[in-house]
Design a protein around this motif. Structure first.
Motif, PDB file in Angstrom:
ATOM      1  N   ILE A  58      27.794  27.162  26.973  1.00 64.77           N
ATOM      2  CA  ILE A  58      27.197  28.371  27.187  1.00 64.77           C
ATOM      3  C   ILE A  58      26.620  28.697  28.488  1.00 64.77           C
ATOM      4  CG2 ILE A  58      25.024  29.530  26.367  1.00 64.77           C
ATOM      5  CD1 ILE A  58      25.773  28.313  23.550  1.00 64.77           C
ATOM      6  N   GLN A  59      26.143  27.380  29.187  1.00 65.51           N
ATOM      7  CA  GLN A  59      25.478  27.409  30.587  1.00 65.51           C
ATOM      8  C   GLN A  59      26.672  28.129  31.435  1.00 65.51           C
ATOM      9  OE1 GLN A  59      23.550  23.681  30.978  1.00 65.51           O
ATOM     10  NE2 GLN A  59      21.728  24.589  30.399  1.00 65.51           N
ATOM     11  N   LEU A  60      27.993  27.310  31.407  1.00 69.89           N
ATOM     12  CA  LEU A  60      28.988  27.694  32.041  1.00 69.89           C
ATOM     13  C   LEU A  60      29.387  29.232  32.163  1.00 69.89           C
ATOM     14  CD1 LEU A  60      31.510  26.923  33.979  1.00 69.89           C
ATOM     15  CD2 LEU A  60      32.899  26.841  31.932  1.00 69.89           C
ATOM     16  N   LEU A  61      29.268  29.369  30.719  1.00 72.99           N
ATOM     17  CA  LEU A  61      29.895  31.105  30.588  1.00 72.99           C
ATOM     18  C   LEU A  61      28.594  32.088  31.223  1.00 72.99           C
ATOM     19  CD1 LEU A  61      31.190  30.987  27.160  1.00 72.99           C
ATOM     20  CD2 LEU A  61      32.531  31.130  29.197  1.00 72.99           C
ATOM     21  N   ARG A  62      27.461  31.445  31.043  1.00 74.13           N
ATOM     22  CA  ARG A  62      26.318  32.501  31.619  1.00 74.13           C
ATOM     23  C   ARG A  62      26.333  32.436  33.148  1.00 74.13           C
ATOM     24  NH1 ARG A  62      20.826  31.315  27.722  1.00 74.13           N
ATOM     25  NH2 ARG A  62      21.792  32.945  26.405  1.00 74.13           N
ATOM     26  N   THR A  63      26.998  31.553  33.748  1.00 79.43           N
ATOM     27  CA  THR A  63      26.874  31.496  35.330  1.00 79.43           C
ATOM     28  C   THR A  63      28.036  32.608  35.665  1.00 79.43           C
ATOM     29  OG1 THR A  63      28.651  29.860  35.398  1.00 79.43           O
ATOM     30  CG2 THR A  63      26.395  29.154  35.525  1.00 79.43           C
ATOM     31  N   LYS A  64      28.752  32.858  34.703  1.00 76.73           N
ATOM     32  CA  LYS A  64      30.054  33.593  34.973  1.00 76.73           C
ATOM     33  C   LYS A  64      31.151  33.592  35.804  1.00 76.73           C
ATOM     34  CE  LYS A  64      26.444  37.405  34.239  1.00 76.73           C
ATOM     35  NZ  LYS A  64      25.175  36.610  34.164  1.00 76.73           N
ATOM     36  N   LYS A  65      30.866  32.123  36.422  1.00 75.55           N
ATOM     37  CA  LYS A  65      31.783  31.642  37.467  1.00 75.55           C
ATOM     38  C   LYS A  65      33.199  31.492  37.036  1.00 75.55           C
ATOM     39  CE  LYS A  65      32.370  27.717  40.537  1.00 75.55           C
ATOM     40  NZ  LYS A  65      33.752  28.392  40.945  1.00 75.55           N
ATOM     41  N   LEU A  66      33.405  31.138  35.802  1.00 76.06           N
ATOM     42  CA  LEU A  66      34.473  30.867  35.232  1.00 76.06           C
ATOM     43  C   LEU A  66      35.486  32.293  35.130  1.00 76.06           C
ATOM     44  CD1 LEU A  66      36.837  29.135  33.696  1.00 76.06           C
ATOM     45  CD2 LEU A  66      35.622  29.759  31.468  1.00 76.06           C
ATOM     46  N   ILE A  67      34.666  33.391  34.778  1.00 76.05           N
ATOM     47  CA  ILE A  67      35.241  34.737  34.713  1.00 76.05           C
ATOM     48  C   ILE A  67      35.820  35.191  35.978  1.00 76.05           C
ATOM     49  CG2 ILE A  67      35.167  36.953  33.866  1.00 76.05           C
ATOM     50  CD1 ILE A  67      33.584  35.601  31.358  1.00 76.05           C
ATOM     51  N   THR A  68      34.769  35.254  36.869  1.00 78.89           N
ATOM     52  CA  THR A  68      34.913  35.473  38.274  1.00 78.89           C
ATOM     53  C   THR A  68      36.108  34.775  39.062  1.00 78.89           C
ATOM     54  OG1 THR A  68      32.900  34.190  39.342  1.00 78.89           O
ATOM     55  CG2 THR A  68      32.853  36.530  38.774  1.00 78.89           C
ATOM     56  N   ASP A  69      36.219  33.537  38.737  1.00 78.18           N
ATOM     57  CA  ASP A  69      37.168  32.729  39.306  1.00 78.18           C
ATOM     58  C   ASP A  69      38.656  33.070  38.691  1.00 78.18           C
ATOM     59  OD1 ASP A  69      35.589  31.123  40.805  1.00 78.18           O
ATOM     60  OD2 ASP A  69      35.677  29.417  39.160  1.00 78.18           O
ATOM     61  N   ILE A  70      38.547  33.678  37.409  1.00 74.39           N
ATOM     62  CA  ILE A  70      39.769  34.012  36.971  1.00 74.39           C
ATOM     63  C   ILE A  70      40.379  35.490  37.572  1.00 74.39           C
ATOM     64  CG2 ILE A  70      40.953  35.504  34.951  1.00 74.39           C
ATOM     65  CD1 ILE A  70      39.327  32.969  33.222  1.00 74.39           C
ATOM     66  N   ILE A  71      39.219  36.492  38.000  1.00 75.96           N
ATOM     67  CA  ILE A  71      39.417  37.631  38.523  1.00 75.96           C
ATOM     68  C   ILE A  71      40.290  37.199  39.917  1.00 75.96           C
ATOM     69  CG2 ILE A  71      38.404  39.767  39.384  1.00 75.96           C
ATOM     70  CD1 ILE A  71      36.491  39.483  36.788  1.00 75.96           C
ATOM     71  N   ARG A  72      39.340  36.543  40.677  1.00 76.27           N
ATOM     72  CA  ARG A  72      39.829  36.093  41.842  1.00 76.27           C
ATOM     73  C   ARG A  72      41.344  35.618  41.751  1.00 76.27           C
ATOM     74  NH1 ARG A  72      35.918  32.628  43.018  1.00 76.27           N
ATOM     75  NH2 ARG A  72      34.578  34.131  43.931  1.00 76.27           N
ATOM     76  N   GLU A  73      41.262  34.529  41.033  1.00 76.63           N
ATOM     77  CA  GLU A  73      42.941  34.228  40.899  1.00 76.63           C
ATOM     78  C   GLU A  73      43.861  35.308  40.508  1.00 76.63           C
ATOM     79  OE1 GLU A  73      45.423  31.529  37.702  1.00 76.63           O
ATOM     80  OE2 GLU A  73      43.466  30.756  38.416  1.00 76.63           O
TER      81      GLU A  73
END
Length: 143
Positions: A58-73
Motif C-alpha cells: 500500500i505504501q508503494l502504491l501511495r507513493t504513486k512511483k510505480l504508476i508514474t514509472d509505467i507512464i514514463r516507460e
C-alpha cells in the motif's frame, strides 16, 4: 494532436514524429485511462519486491512511483517507436525543443490527482543520450 499544434508551424518531419509517436502508443497497447494493460507488470513488480506485508504494498502504491514509472516507460516506448519509424531523432528533438524543458511531458491521473511522470527536458536528454551521443570506444586510446 491538438488544434494548437496543427496551427503552429511544424515541419513535415515533426508532424510525422508526432503521428508516429501516437501510433506507437496504439502499437504497444498503452492506455492512459486504464492500467489494465499494465496489470501483469504491476503484479510482476509486486512479486519481485516480495513485500513483507500488505502495508508495504500500500505504501508503494501511495507513493504513486510505480504508476508514474509505467507512464514514463510508455512515453519512452512511443518515442522509440516513432524515431525508428521516421528514422529521425532530430525531428523528435526539434518538436520537443519548441516547449519549455521544465514543462511536464506527460502527467497521469493517479488516485484522482495529476502526477508528473516526465518533463520535456528529461525526454530531450534521454533522446540525445540514446540517439545522438557517440558511443565511447574503450578499445582504442587516442593520444
Amino acid at each position: 494532436m491538438t488544434d494548437h499544434l496543427i496551427k503552429s508551424e511544424l515541419s513535415e518531419q515533426e508532424i510525422e514524429f508526432i503521428l508516429a509517436h501516437e501510433i506507437g502508443h496504439i502499437f504497444h497497447n498503452h492506455s492512459f485511462n486504464s492500467l489494465k494493460y499494465q496489470l501483469p507488470k504491476i503484479i510482476s513488480t509486486v512479486i519481485d519486491k516480495r513485500f513483507n506485508s500488505l502495508v508495504e504494498l500500500i505504501q508503494l502504491l501511495r507513493t504513486k512511483k510505480l504508476i508514474t514509472d509505467i507512464i514514463r516507460e510508455q512515453e519512452v516506448q512511443a518515442d522509440h517507436f516513432a524515431i525508428s519509424l521516421t528514422n529521425s531523432p532530430t525531428a523528435a528533438l526539434a518538436f520537443l525543443s519548441r516547449f519549455n524543458p521544465n514543462l511536464p511531458s506527460h502527467t497521469g491521473e493517479v488516485f484522482g490527482k495529476e502526477q508528473l511522470a516526465f518533463t520535456i527536458g528529461q525526454r530531450i536528454d534521454y533522446i540525445n543520450s540514446i540517439y545522438l551521443t557517440p558511443p565511447k570506444n574503450h578499445l582504442f586510446k587516442t593520444k
